[in-house]
Scaffold this motif. Structure first.
Motif, short mmCIF file in Angstrom:
data_model
loop_
_atom_site.label_atom_id
_atom_site.label_comp_id
_atom_site.label_asym_id
_atom_site.label_seq_id
_atom_site.Cartn_x
_atom_site.Cartn_y
_atom_site.Cartn_z
N GLU A 130 0.83 -1.21 0.00
CA GLU A 130 0.00 0.00 0.00
C GLU A 130 0.87 1.26 0.00
OE1 GLU A 130 -3.34 1.95 2.86
OE2 GLU A 130 -3.02 -0.22 3.03
N GLY A 131 0.56 2.16 -0.92
CA GLY A 131 1.27 3.43 -0.96
C GLY A 131 2.65 3.36 -1.61
N ALA A 132 3.01 2.18 -2.14
CA ALA A 132 4.33 2.04 -2.75
C ALA A 132 4.35 2.60 -4.16
CB ALA A 132 4.75 0.57 -2.77
N THR A 133 5.51 3.04 -4.58
CA THR A 133 5.73 3.42 -5.98
C THR A 133 6.74 2.42 -6.53
OG1 THR A 133 7.63 4.80 -5.46
CG2 THR A 133 5.47 5.88 -5.41
N GLU A 134 6.98 2.44 -7.84
CA GLU A 134 7.99 1.52 -8.37
C GLU A 134 9.34 1.79 -7.75
OE1 GLU A 134 8.28 0.52 -12.53
OE2 GLU A 134 6.13 0.81 -12.75
N ARG A 135 9.62 3.06 -7.49
CA ARG A 135 10.90 3.41 -6.91
C ARG A 135 11.05 2.86 -5.48
NH1 ARG A 135 12.81 9.11 -5.76
NH2 ARG A 135 14.94 8.70 -5.12
N THR A 136 10.01 3.02 -4.66
CA THR A 136 10.11 2.50 -3.29
C THR A 136 10.08 0.97 -3.31
OG1 THR A 136 7.71 2.59 -2.87
CG2 THR A 136 9.00 4.54 -2.27
N ALA A 137 9.34 0.40 -4.26
CA ALA A 137 9.27 -1.06 -4.35
C ALA A 137 10.63 -1.65 -4.74
CB ALA A 137 8.20 -1.50 -5.35
N ALA A 138 11.36 -0.97 -5.62
CA ALA A 138 12.69 -1.44 -6.02
C ALA A 138 13.60 -1.46 -4.79
CB ALA A 138 13.27 -0.54 -7.11
#
Length: 137
Positions: free
Chosen positions: A83-91
């Protein structure tokens, strides 16, 4: 010998720079659930044996992936689950969790894990493979 739960999460929290252990735990659960769908047989069982029990069970009872995801799509799938993640934070999440999993696994098992995955995962595990002779860093 499995890495202890506290040690595993502390390392994930440190690498991911999470403000709380709960966030590190959520990232670890998501990433390992997705990873488990990509691994089979002995390699998956071996990796599970080196993870804390909670995470071993997640790896062994994964979210089903219809097909092996490329490293890029794996990151995108992680973003969709957190929840609330972006591709950048997910990487960032994926790198933090998989690099600690690689530490727990050791070099040889990590190499076997990478052989079961599409190209590009070596970077996510923090183990860049220089397999292309024409490649310069």
């Amino acid at each position: 010998m499995a890495m202890h739960w506290d040690v595993f999460l502390d390392r994930v929290q440190e690498r991911g720079e999470y403000p709380s252990r709960a966030e590190a735990d959520r990232a670890a659960r998501t990433v390992l659930a997705l990873l488990g769908a990509h691994l089979v047989g002995e390699v998956r069982a071996e990796l599970a044996a080196r993870l804390p029990e909670t995470f071993a069970l997640i790896l062994l009872n994964p979210l089903q992936a219809a097909e092996p995801l490329s490293a890029e799509r794996f990151v995108r799938a992680t973003a969709a689950w957190i929840e609330g993640a972006t591709e950048r934070t997910a990487a960032w999440d994926v790198g933090a969790v998989l690099s600690v999993a690689a530490d727990a696994a050791g070099e040889e098992l990590t190499r076997q894990v990478l052989l079961q995955l599409p190209p590009g995962y070596d970077l996510l595990f923090g183990r860049p493979q220089d397999t292309d002779p024409g490649h310069s860093p």
